[in-house]
Design a protein around this motif. Structure first.
Motif, short mmCIF file in Angstrom:
data_model
loop_
_atom_site.label_atom_id
_atom_site.label_comp_id
_atom_site.label_asym_id
_atom_site.label_seq_id
_atom_site.Cartn_x
_atom_site.Cartn_y
_atom_site.Cartn_z
N ALA A 1 0.80 -1.35 -0.03
CA ALA A 1 0.03 -0.08 -0.11
C ALA A 1 0.77 1.42 0.07
O ALA A 1 0.44 2.16 -0.72
CB ALA A 1 -0.87 0.06 1.37
N ALA A 2 2.05 1.49 0.95
CA ALA A 2 2.96 2.48 0.82
C ALA A 2 3.61 2.45 -0.57
O ALA A 2 3.69 3.61 -1.12
CB ALA A 2 3.91 2.22 2.03
N LEU A 3 4.03 1.71 -1.15
CA LEU A 3 4.53 1.60 -2.64
C LEU A 3 3.58 2.32 -3.44
O LEU A 3 3.95 3.03 -4.34
CB LEU A 3 4.91 0.31 -3.14
N LYS A 4 2.42 1.53 -3.37
CA LYS A 4 1.25 2.31 -4.44
C LYS A 4 0.99 3.90 -4.20
O LYS A 4 0.99 4.60 -5.17
CB LYS A 4 0.04 1.63 -4.06
N ASP A 5 1.05 4.25 -2.85
CA ASP A 5 0.79 5.68 -2.52
C ASP A 5 1.97 6.41 -3.02
O ASP A 5 2.00 7.51 -3.59
CB ASP A 5 0.85 5.68 -1.18
N LEU A 6 3.34 5.85 -2.97
CA LEU A 6 4.49 6.49 -3.54
C LEU A 6 4.53 6.58 -4.94
O LEU A 6 4.87 7.79 -5.67
CB LEU A 6 5.61 5.72 -2.76
N LEU A 7 3.98 5.52 -5.65
CA LEU A 7 4.07 5.64 -7.06
C LEU A 7 2.89 6.87 -7.51
O LEU A 7 3.13 7.27 -8.57
CB LEU A 7 3.64 4.34 -7.69
N GLU A 8 1.82 6.91 -6.73
CA GLU A 8 0.77 7.78 -7.16
C GLU A 8 1.28 9.31 -7.08
O GLU A 8 1.17 10.28 -7.81
CB GLU A 8 -0.61 7.50 -6.59
#
Length: 182
Positions: A163-170
């Motif tokens: 989830a943190a990776l997704k937020d970072l990419l977004e």
């Protein structure tokens, strides 16, 4: 208490047995078998059998009959006692070797009898083994519940590590002026 048992024929000539249209029935104590006695916890179990020899309308030598038994064994799933009922009919065309199998009329099952002697105890035991299930278990048996009191962890109890990776990419895409929505 031991079940009364009639002593079975030890060895017989299956070819002469069929030619003379012999019939026999009896019992075979499991204590006299090689493999079946390992399946049962009691040495009192017996196999009831009938055996009939005949020559069929095609001139083929046949050996037929049935085996019946109640074996006292152990369920392979729950390890509790199990009464296993065996009820099996057989009907064979006797042949001297496998090369004669193609000559058998009507596609009957064959039994290779190269010699003039067949061990009845071995034959009856083989028929019972053929009739037994691969895994002896109760019809409605479930696996033992070991550690069932410990609840399994819930899927959403821990945060998703991606989830943190997704937020970072977004966040990265938004900072470059791109939209993540299509």
């Amino acid at each position: 208490m031991r079940h009364p048992a009639t002593p079975p024929l030890r060895h017989f000539d299956p070819w002469a047995y069929a030619k003379n249209r012999c019939r026999d029935s009896g019992t075979l104590p499991l204590a006299e078998t090689e493999t079946l006695r390992q399946w049962t916890g009691t040495r009192d179990d017996v196999v009831h059998y009938t055996l009939e020899g005949q020559i069929d309308k095609h001139g083929q030598t046949r050996l037929s009959g049935d085996v019946r038994a109640v074996l006292h064994t152990e369920c392979q799933r729950c390890l509790e006692p199990l009464e296993l009922t065996v009820d099996h009919d057989f009907d064979y065309v006797l042949i001297r070797d496998q090369s004669l199998e193609d000559r058998v009329a009507d596609g009957s099952e064959t039994l290779i009898c190269a010699g003039d002697e067949l061990d009845l105890a071995w034959f009856i035991e083989e028929e019972v083994l053929l009739a037994m299930p691969m895994i002896a278990k109760h019809d409605n048996c479930s696996l033992p519940q070991i550690g069932a009191q410990d609840p399994l962890p819930q899927a959403d109890a821990q945060p998703n590590p991606f989830a943190a990776l997704k937020d970072l990419l977004e966040a990265k895409e938004n900072s470059h002026g791109r939209s993540t929505e299509s």
